[in-house]
Every structure is written in structure tokens, then in C-alpha cells.
Design an enzyme around this catalytic site. Structure first.
Site, PDB file in Angstrom:
ATOM      1  N   TYR A  63      34.737  35.885  49.361  1.00  0.00           N
ATOM      2  CA  TYR A  63      34.863  34.903  48.273  1.00  0.00           C
ATOM      3  C   TYR A  63      33.975  33.685  48.556  1.00  0.00           C
ATOM      4  CZ  TYR A  63      37.240  31.777  44.929  1.00  0.00           C
ATOM      5  OH  TYR A  63      37.538  30.909  43.898  1.00  0.00           O
ATOM      6  N   VAL A  83      49.953  28.783  46.112  1.00  0.00           N
ATOM      7  CA  VAL A  83      51.118  28.036  46.573  1.00  0.00           C
ATOM      8  C   VAL A  83      51.983  27.515  45.423  1.00  0.00           C
ATOM      9  CG1 VAL A  83      49.792  25.886  46.933  1.00  0.00           C
ATOM     10  CG2 VAL A  83      51.898  26.257  48.152  1.00  0.00           C
ATOM     11  N   ASN A  86      53.803  30.476  43.791  1.00  0.00           N
ATOM     12  CA  ASN A  86      54.748  30.988  44.802  1.00  0.00           C
ATOM     13  C   ASN A  86      56.008  30.139  44.866  1.00  0.00           C
ATOM     14  OD1 ASN A  86      53.686  33.221  45.974  1.00  0.00           O
ATOM     15  ND2 ASN A  86      53.170  32.264  47.920  1.00  0.00           N
ATOM     16  N   GLN A 124      49.773  20.904  56.313  1.00  0.00           N
ATOM     17  CA  GLN A 124      48.443  21.035  55.699  1.00  0.00           C
ATOM     18  C   GLN A 124      48.508  20.536  54.254  1.00  0.00           C
ATOM     19  OE1 GLN A 124      50.520  23.486  56.310  1.00  0.00           O
ATOM     20  NE2 GLN A 124      50.052  25.393  55.282  1.00  0.00           N
TER      21      GLN A 124
HETATM   22  N1  LIG Z   1      42.326  28.320  39.816  1.00  0.00           N
HETATM   23  C1  LIG Z   1      41.766  27.658  40.791  1.00  0.00           C
HETATM   24  O1  LIG Z   1      42.421  26.864  41.457  1.00  0.00           O
HETATM   25  C2  LIG Z   1      40.294  27.828  41.104  1.00  0.00           C
HETATM   26  C3  LIG Z   1      39.751  27.056  42.142  1.00  0.00           C
HETATM   27  C4  LIG Z   1      38.406  27.202  42.435  1.00  0.00           C
HETATM   28  C5  LIG Z   1      37.612  28.043  41.690  1.00  0.00           C
HETATM   29  N2  LIG Z   1      38.158  28.778  40.699  1.00  0.00           N
HETATM   30  C6  LIG Z   1      37.277  29.694  39.977  1.00  0.00           C
HETATM   31  O2  LIG Z   1      37.537  29.683  38.592  1.00  0.00           O
HETATM   32  C7  LIG Z   1      37.388  30.987  38.067  1.00  0.00           C
HETATM   33  C8  LIG Z   1      38.644  31.395  37.325  1.00  0.00           C
HETATM   34  O3  LIG Z   1      39.746  31.385  38.218  1.00  0.00           O
HETATM   35  P1  LIG Z   1      41.240  31.638  37.733  1.00  0.00           P
HETATM   36  O4  LIG Z   1      42.113  30.793  38.553  1.00  0.00           O
HETATM   37  O5  LIG Z   1      41.329  31.550  36.274  1.00  0.00           O
HETATM   38  O6  LIG Z   1      41.449  33.143  38.238  1.00  0.00           O
HETATM   39  P2  LIG Z   1      41.930  34.446  37.454  1.00  0.00           P
HETATM   40  O7  LIG Z   1      42.029  35.523  38.452  1.00  0.00           O
HETATM   41  O8  LIG Z   1      43.125  34.125  36.634  1.00  0.00           O
HETATM   42  O9  LIG Z   1      40.724  34.704  36.464  1.00  0.00           O
HETATM   43  C9  LIG Z   1      39.567  35.413  36.813  1.00  0.00           C
HETATM   44  C10 LIG Z   1      39.227  36.347  35.664  1.00  0.00           C
HETATM   45  O10 LIG Z   1      38.021  37.062  35.990  1.00  0.00           O
HETATM   46  C11 LIG Z   1      38.209  38.427  35.646  1.00  0.00           C
HETATM   47  N3  LIG Z   1      37.306  39.239  36.489  1.00  0.00           N
HETATM   48  C12 LIG Z   1      37.361  39.436  37.824  1.00  0.00           C
HETATM   49  N4  LIG Z   1      36.338  40.235  38.221  1.00  0.00           N
HETATM   50  C13 LIG Z   1      35.634  40.518  37.100  1.00  0.00           C
HETATM   51  C14 LIG Z   1      34.474  41.290  36.856  1.00  0.00           C
HETATM   52  N5  LIG Z   1      33.819  41.934  37.840  1.00  0.00           N
HETATM   53  N6  LIG Z   1      34.029  41.375  35.578  1.00  0.00           N
HETATM   54  C15 LIG Z   1      34.656  40.749  34.559  1.00  0.00           C
HETATM   55  N7  LIG Z   1      35.771  40.001  34.737  1.00  0.00           N
HETATM   56  C16 LIG Z   1      36.245  39.886  35.997  1.00  0.00           C
HETATM   57  C17 LIG Z   1      39.672  38.712  35.909  1.00  0.00           C
HETATM   58  O11 LIG Z   1      40.149  39.840  35.243  1.00  0.00           O
HETATM   59  C18 LIG Z   1      40.310  37.399  35.410  1.00  0.00           C
HETATM   60  O12 LIG Z   1      40.609  37.473  34.040  1.00  0.00           O
HETATM   61  C19 LIG Z   1      37.048  31.914  39.237  1.00  0.00           C
HETATM   62  O13 LIG Z   1      35.665  32.100  39.274  1.00  0.00           O
HETATM   63  C20 LIG Z   1      37.492  31.132  40.441  1.00  0.00           C
HETATM   64  O14 LIG Z   1      36.729  31.438  41.571  1.00  0.00           O
HETATM   65  C21 LIG Z   1      39.487  28.693  40.388  1.00  0.00           C
END
Ligand SMILES: NC(=O)c1ccc[n+]([C@@H]2O[C@H](COP(=O)([O-])OP(=O)(O)OC[C@H]3O[C@@H](n4cnc5c(N)ncnc54)[C@H](O)[C@@H]3O)[C@@H](O)[C@H]2O)c1
Length: 312
Positions: free
Chosen positions: A144, A186, A189, A208
Site C-alpha cells: 500500500y 479503528v 472497530n 499511539q
Molecule cells: N479512508 C481513509 O482514511 C483514507 C486515508 C488515506 C487515503 N485514503 C484513500 O482514499 C481512497 C478511498 O478510500 P476509502 O476509505 O473510501 O476505501 P474503500 O475501500 O471504501 O474504497 C475504495 C474503493 O476502490 C474500489 N477498488 C479497489 N480496487 C479497485 C480496482 N482495482 N479497480 C476498481 N475499483 C477498485 C473498491 O471496491 C472500493 O469501492 C483510497 O485510494 C485510499 O487509499 C483513504
């Protein structure tokens, strides 16, 4: 009216972003493979004439006509991104290449949802955007962290080499309704454990810290970033600088849910950062953005959502 592609739009953040973009009278196309997203998150949009969904894996090219691309597709929680680490890296890296290729062909502005994980286990606190991070390249989180770092590299190389209009936000922990029940993050959870009166699991001694941004604030920031002046490329940190220890968070949630749950302590997972707090001066200066929702208000909304999901 803008045509906007949201990859990962059936996920937690992407579905809220899609709601906002549709409310602002844009034409929204969501591409998602439902790896962690769900139809439930977008079912209220399905009959909207300005919404379209396509089941698509971003590791394959996509040919559509759009003006803006928000690239959010990627599993975001350790449980999910460690489930198939090779696919996680592919999603970040091949996904970025495919979406950047699409932006190159269409001339669309493209925004990358990057992450505070690019800082790894940081030596400086809070993290400013010019800090290069301390990331283990071969650990269990690397698929990641390094995938997201490589995506940032690709965004800047496409910008330098092909003059693409890019935007990068580095998102810190965000929470709110539609977080997945089972993703081990977290906030979800603790809330689920508290609502079910089960033991609340604290990793390590609970000292933490993390900072928690409510999803509505995050969406404001992403939309501001996308529509910021051309010379604002980022990366820009987006998060809530108010810091809370895991123990403190558990206690707030216990109080808000009036739960009878007890705290239990488990060993800290490998590579778990001890502290995480965004420095958000750039967001304040360049986007005129700062979070507005307090942790109490945001947690109340999130708890109400999980009560409905769990039927408690
Ligand atoms: N939520 C957070 O706290 C957070 C923090 C930092 C970064 N992000 C970033 O924000 C973005 C969204 O996160 P989220 O919390 O909504 O997570 P999430 O898992 O709810 O959403 C991710 C979405 O991407 C889709 N996905 C995964 N792999 C895929 C692929 N190969 N092709 C098409 N779709 C795909 C999943 O089905 C899901 O709908 C991510 O890129 C994540 O890295 C989120």
C-alpha cells in the site's frame, strides 16, 4: 456541466464524493470493481439521470470521455490491502498509469487520493508535505505505502513529461457513515464493538495517536483541490490535526454509545506508526480549507449510521 469520473466511487469516500458532485450538478461516472466497495453505498444514486456506474477494474485501461478524474480506487484498510498485496500494488501503480493515460488522452484534470501512509513511521511530527517519509519497502504494509508513493511519482512524471494537470492530496485517517463494518479500521472497530457490547480491542498500550477527519470535511477539501488554480499540484495534506490517543478515542465512543464494553489490550501489529498528525498549513493557505466538524459531532453521525446497519 462537467463529466467527472470517480474511480473507487462505490467505496466509503468515493460514494460521499459522488453525492457531493451530483448535488453540485455534475455528470458523474463511477468506475469500481466492488473489491471493498458496495452497491449499498451508491444505490440511492442509481436512478439519478446524472449518475452512471461501470463495473471496472482500474488495472485495465478505461476509454471514456471526461473533464475531471478523481482516482480513489484502492483498498484502504490494512485488512483489505494485505488480503491480496500484489493486486494492491497493481491497483495503485497500474491503476495510476491507466487513469493518467486517460487524462492524457482527454485533457482531464486528475486528482490522486494519496495517503499519509507515504510518510511511513515518521521521524518528524506533525508531518509536513516536504518530509520524504520513513517507509519499509519490504514489510506487510509496503504494497500500500510503496504503491501509493509510486503513484505520486507517476503523477509528477506525467505532469513533467506530458504537461498533465495533476492534483495530489495526502489523506489522513478519515471516518464517517459508510465505512465498511469489517475493515478493522479503528473508528469502525471501536463503534461496532461498543454497540454490540463486545470487548474493545486496543493494540499496544493505546498511547499511539491518530488524527481523525470527518468525511464531509474531506470531501470539501478534495473538491477544492480539484478546482484550485493550475499551479496548485500538491501534494497537500488533508486531515484533522486534532490528535487523539486510541485510549481517548475508545473512551469517547464508550460514552457516546453508553456501552458496557470493556477495554482489552493486544500486541501492536508490525510497522504500526506510533503517531500520525497532519500539518495542514498548505491546505489552509492554498485551498482556504480547514476541518469544521468536531470529533464528537462526527462520531455521533457515524454511530447513528452503524446503529442502523447493525439494527441496534
Ligand atoms: N479512508 C481513509 O482514511 C483514507 C486515508 C488515506 C487515503 N485514503 C484513500 O482514499 C481512497 C478511498 O478510500 P476509502 O476509505 O473510501 O476505501 P474503500 O475501500 O471504501 O474504497 C475504495 C474503493 O476502490 C474500489 N477498488 C479497489 N480496487 C479497485 C480496482 N482495482 N479497480 C476498481 N475499483 C477498485 C473498491 O471496491 C472500493 O469501492 C483510497 O485510494 C485510499 O487509499 C483513504
Amino acid at each position: 456541466m462537467k463529466k467527472i469520473l470517480v474511480t473507487g466511487g462505490a467505496g466509503f469516500l468515493g460514494s460521499h464524493l459522488s453525492d457531493r458532485l451530483i448535488a453540485e450538478k455534475n455528470d458523474v461516472l463511477v468506475a469500481d470493481n466492488f473489491f471493498t466497495g458496495s452497491k449499498k453505498n451508491i444505490e440511492h444514486l442509481i436512478n439519478n439521470p446524472f449518475f452512471e456506474f461501470i463495473r471496472h477494474d482500474v488495472t485495465f485501461p478505461l476509454y471514456v470521455e471526461v473533464n475531471q478524474i478523481y482516482n480513489l480506487a484502492c483498498p484502504a484498510s490494512p485488512i483489505h490491502y494485505q488480503h491480496d498485496p500484489v493486486q494492491t500494488t497493481k491497483t495503485s501503480v497500474h491503476g495510476a498509469i491507466n487513469m493518467l493515460g486517460l487524462a492524457k488522452r482527454t485533457g482531464a484534470t486528475i486528482l490522486q487520493a494519496s495517503t499519509s501512509e507515504v510518510y511511513g513511521d515518521p521521524e518528524i511530527h506533525p508531518q509536513t508535505e516536504d518530509y520524504w517519509g520513513r517507509v519499509n519497502p519490504i514489510g506487510i504494509r509496503s504494497c500500500y505505502d510503496e504503491g501509493k508513493r509510486c503513484a505520486e511519482t507517476l503523477f509528477f512524471d506525467y505532469h513533467r513529461q506530458h504537461q498533465l494537470q495533476i492534483k495530489i492530496v495526502r489523506i489522513f485517517n478519515t471516518y464517517g457513515p459508510r465505512m465498511a463494518l469489517n475493515d478493522g479500521r479503528v473508528v469502525s472497530n471501536f463503534i461496532v464493538q461498543a454497540l454490540l457490547n463486545k470487548d474493545i480491542t486496543i493494540y499496544g498500550d493505546g498511547s499511539q495517536t491518530r488524527s481523525f477527519c470527518y468525511v464531509d470535511d474531506l470531501v470539501d477539501a478534495m473538491v477544492s483541490m480539484m478546482n484550485s488554480p493550475k499551479d496548485v499540484l500538491g501534494p497537500i495534506n488533508i486531515g484533522n490535526p486534532a490528535e487523539h490517543s486510541m485510549l481517548e478515542l475508545a473512551e469517547i465512543i464508550l460514552k457516546l454509545t453508553e456501552s458496557k464494553s470493556k477495554l482489552v489490550f493486544r500486541p501492536l501489529p508490525s510497522d504500526d506508526p506510533k503517531q500520525r498528525k497532519p500539518h495542514i498549513q498548505q491546505a489552509k493557505d492554498k485551498l482556504r480549507w480547514e476541518p469544521k466538524v468536531s470529533v464528537h459531532d462526527g462520531l455521533k453521525e457515524t454511530i447513528n449510521y452503524f446503529k442502523k446497519v447493525l439494527g441496534t
